[in-house]
Design an enzyme around this catalytic site. Structure first.
Site, PDB file in Angstrom:
ATOM      1  N   HIS A 202      -3.181  -4.495  10.188  1.00 48.28           N
ATOM      2  CA  HIS A 202      -3.621  -5.807   9.617  1.00 48.28           C
ATOM      3  C   HIS A 202      -5.095  -5.860  10.007  1.00 48.28           C
ATOM      4  CE1 HIS A 202       0.751  -7.356   9.227  1.00 48.28           C
ATOM      5  NE2 HIS A 202       0.224  -7.510   7.883  1.00 48.28           N
ATOM      6  N   GLU A 445      10.131  -3.869   0.501  1.00 53.65           N
ATOM      7  CA  GLU A 445       9.175  -3.076   1.499  1.00 53.65           C
ATOM      8  C   GLU A 445      10.241  -2.629   2.688  1.00 53.65           C
ATOM      9  OE1 GLU A 445       6.371  -5.690   3.747  1.00 53.65           O
ATOM     10  OE2 GLU A 445       7.732  -7.376   3.871  1.00 53.65           O
ATOM     11  N   ASP A 469       4.396  -1.159   4.163  1.00 50.27           N
ATOM     12  CA  ASP A 469       5.571  -1.197   5.108  1.00 50.27           C
ATOM     13  C   ASP A 469       6.616  -0.106   4.581  1.00 50.27           C
ATOM     14  OD1 ASP A 469       5.360  -2.706   7.773  1.00 50.27           O
ATOM     15  OD2 ASP A 469       5.236  -4.313   6.207  1.00 50.27           O
ATOM     16  N   CYS A 516       1.669  -5.365  -4.171  1.00 51.56           N
ATOM     17  CA  CYS A 516       0.773  -6.053  -3.427  1.00 51.56           C
ATOM     18  C   CYS A 516       0.266  -5.028  -2.102  1.00 51.56           C
ATOM     19  CB  CYS A 516       0.962  -7.219  -2.748  1.00 51.56           C
ATOM     20  SG  CYS A 516       2.461  -7.613  -1.700  1.00 51.56           S
TER      21      CYS A 516
HETATM   22  C1  PEP Z   1       3.006  -4.413   2.635  1.00 52.12           C
HETATM   23  O1  PEP Z   1       3.794  -4.290   3.673  1.00 52.12           O
HETATM   24  O2  PEP Z   1       2.626  -3.690   2.194  1.00 52.12           O
HETATM   25  C2  PEP Z   1       2.377  -5.791   2.657  1.00 52.12           C
HETATM   26  C3  PEP Z   1       1.886  -6.344   1.643  1.00 52.12           C
HETATM   27  O3  PEP Z   1       2.550  -6.953   3.639  1.00 52.12           O
HETATM   28  P1  PEP Z   1       1.855  -6.460   5.239  1.00 52.12           P
HETATM   29  O4  PEP Z   1       0.807  -5.814   5.004  1.00 52.12           O
HETATM   30  O5  PEP Z   1       1.181  -8.037   5.445  1.00 52.12           O
HETATM   31  O6  PEP Z   1       2.912  -6.238   6.055  1.00 52.12           O
HETATM   32 MG    MG Z   2       4.725  -5.829   4.936  1.00 57.50          MG
END
Ligand code: PEP
Ligand code: MG
Length: 595
Positions: A202, A445, A469, A516
């Protein structure tokens, strides 16, 4: 240009992982690591009194820093984000935390660092034993406050006192929490060199969103760099050139200027649709987590917000109606700033990387597999309800969809939909305006969700694939662990097969299906995603032009053929080579570094 990077100059080259693209050229400022060992030192009574004074000053210093941070975050991102710091200010003011530390310094005649650490440890143990999730999470704030105070006691410069910076620096530090990254002043921090973390952590995502080039996974980089070193940080290739000679520096400046020119050229694409050469229309949306980033989304031509990460809105405490108002207010602004496009709001995905990493190993041993995402929301029904009501109410101000993270079973979806129904009914009873038909979707995910995607398709309105994920769980590669980052391969055959399966399930169920995860932000991987059947991508705002440019230069027929060929290959390496060769043949030269 990469060929011009030499390894024989004075300073050498540090190699890590490209975590946020772009080139930064400047001086290093090393921040000491977040956890230096804290030892007990015996003091005389007079020395102990001096320790008390030192401790009081550190508390006051931390308080001043937190206030400044709160004010800046409030003005840049809004009231709700500033609450994290508000909570920490309250902790600092806690009389027992202060009083017990002073008593310990005097009573046992010890140094301030050790006394404070002991008292904080006791507080956290109490929070942990109380069982209530909200109270437990207070432990994270206490920990963060401790790190700040310890840093002041140690005389080190941490994120906290960067407000006074009046020069551009490249920060080198062991690690940076997502909230520290969000609080960075992007006017002065022009690059980040981090010892830990992978490309999809993140912190990396936030740095990308803020347009700060970053290299992570440098292992001992922050110890090998010195404050004042002149470096070139290349967030694409994940390299840091230390003390380059003049000729090399000139080449880097040229490359940076060329990239800037390319970005300017791409911004001309802003008004043009993301449509393939043979006429397939793709929807390109933005992933954001701060309200302010709606400006970036608009600037880069996003067709809406495809993922609003709401973790920064995690609101602790038991006043759920106040929490609902904060949710509503934030989402209403989000929706208003994004009109006429739509917004996909993901419910809280706490846990995972957001889980407190507490001292003495009292944290969830494996947070990525623990109480995160929808599991957390279903266990904290009042907080979930407050967030859902906030989302549904925002739906009366514009187009909203709700997205549930970390779903692994049909039961979870049904239970969550039940909560959404209840939230709607209560709003209707109370006569509060809301949108009763907000579409409900899930993140795909968790590998289980891929395998039962056909069943899940009966339960929801859309899928959004979170490759960050999904790759972590399918390939058993911790997304935050730089030592296994080389195994995080989006084009691994297992991932492609799973993505194909999800696209097919979505298509059969008549669902909108998007991706995403960060994979979609890599223009080459994005082409593979189109070929696999995804016609909606949501990426970090700055990645939109690069992805759009590729989309506009590749026919869909070719994307399908590339994806089909990739699905027939055996290894990630073979797929990467083949995909790169085939796509680069259709593109201009500057694509060696995506974005
Ligand atoms: C992902 O897991 O690809 C996602 C978009 O969510 P995050 O990166 O917030 O876990
Ligand atoms: Mg995620």
């Amino acid at each position: 240009m990469n060929g011009a990077i030499r390894t024989d100059h004075r300073g050498g080259v540090l190699r890590g992982i490209g975590a946020s693209p772009g080139i930064a050229i400047g001086r290093v400022l090393v921040l000491e690591g977040p956890r230096t060992p804290i030892v007990r030192l015996d003091r005389t009574p007079e020395q102990a009194e001096r320790e008390v004074v030192r401790f009081s000053r550190a508390i006051r210093g931390a308080w001043r820093q937190l206030r400044a941070l709160r004010d800046r975050v409030r003005s840049e991102a809004g009231e709700s984000y500033a609450r994290v710091f508000e909570a920490q200010i309250l902790i600092l003011k806690d009389r027992s935390l202060f009083g017990e530390t002073v008593n310990l310094i005097r009573g046992e005649r010890v140094n301030a660092e050790w006394a404070f650490h002991s008292v904080v440890g006791r507080f956290i143990r109490i929070f942990q034993s109380l069982g209530d999730q909200d109270v437990k999470e207070r432990g994270t704030d206490v920990e963060d406050v401790e790190a700040r105070v310890q840093s002041i006691l140690g005389g080190g410069r941490r994120i906290r006192d960067l407000d006074g910076l009046d020069e551009e620096v490249i920060l080198a530090t062991a690690n940076l929490s997502p909230s520290d990254a969000a609080a960075l002043n992007r006017r002065h921090v022009i690059g980040l060199a981090l010892d830990f973390g992978g490309a999809t952590s993140h912190t990396a995502i936030i740095a990308t969103g803020m347009g700060i080039p970053a290299v992570s996974g440098l292992r001992d980089g922050s110890r090998r760099l010195r404050s004042g070193d002149r470096v070139v940080l290349d967030g694409c290739s994940g390299t840091i050139v230390v003390e380059p000679d003049d000729e090399e520096l000139r080449l880097w400046h040229e490359r940076r200027d060329r990239l800037a020119q390319r970005d300017r050229d791409r911004s001309a694409l802003r008004e043009l649709p993301a449509v393939t050469l043979d006429g397939s229309r793709i929807r390109l949306m933005a992933n954001i987590e701060l309200l302010d980033e709606t400006l970036d989304a608009r600037r880069w031509g996003a067709e809406g917000i495809g993922l609003f990460r709401s973790e920064f809105l995690e609101i602790r405490g038991s006043d759920h109606s106040a929490a609902e108002e904060i949710h509503f207010d934030t989402y209403r602004q989000l929706v208003e700033r994004t009109r006429p496009h739509e917004v996909v709001i993901r419910t809280l995905d706490s846990g995972g990387e957001h889980e407190p990493v507490l001292v003495d190993g009292r944290a969830d041993a494996n947070p990525a597999l623990g109480m995160r995402g929808i599991r957390h929301s279903l266990k904290n029904r009042e907080s979930f309800r407050a967030q859902l009501r906030g989302i549904l109410r925002a739906g009366s101000h514009g187009r909203v969809r709700v997205l549930l993270p970390m779903v692994g079973s049909v039961e979870e979806v049904r239970e969550a939909r039940g909560a959404i129904r209840e939230a709607s009914e209560s709003l209707a009873r109370e006569g509060i305006p809301f949108d009763p038909s907000v579409p409900v979707g899930i993140m795909i995910e968790v590998p289980a969700a891929v395998m039962i995607a056909d069943r899940l398709a009966h339960e929801v309105d859309f899928f959004s694939v979170g490759t960050n994920d999904l790759i972590q769980y399918v390939l058993a590669v911790d997304r935050t662990n730089e030592s296994v980052a080389f195994l995080h391969r989006p084009l691994h055959p297992a991932i492609l097969r799973m993505l194909r399966r999800v696209a097919e399930a979505g298509e059969r169920g008549g669902l909108r299906v998007s991706v995403c995860g960060e994979m979609a932000a890599d223009p080459l991987a994005a082409v593979v995603l189109l070929g696999l059947g995804f016609s909606e991508l949501s990426v970090t705002p700055a990645a939109i032009p690069g992805v759009k440019e590729v989309i506009r230069r590749v026919p869909m027929s070719e994307a399908r053929s590339i994806a089909a060929e990739a699905l027939g290959l055996d290894t990630a390496g073979e797929i990467e080579d083949r995909v790169r060769d085939r796509i680069l043949a259709l593109l201009p030269a500057e694509y060696a570094c995506p974005i």
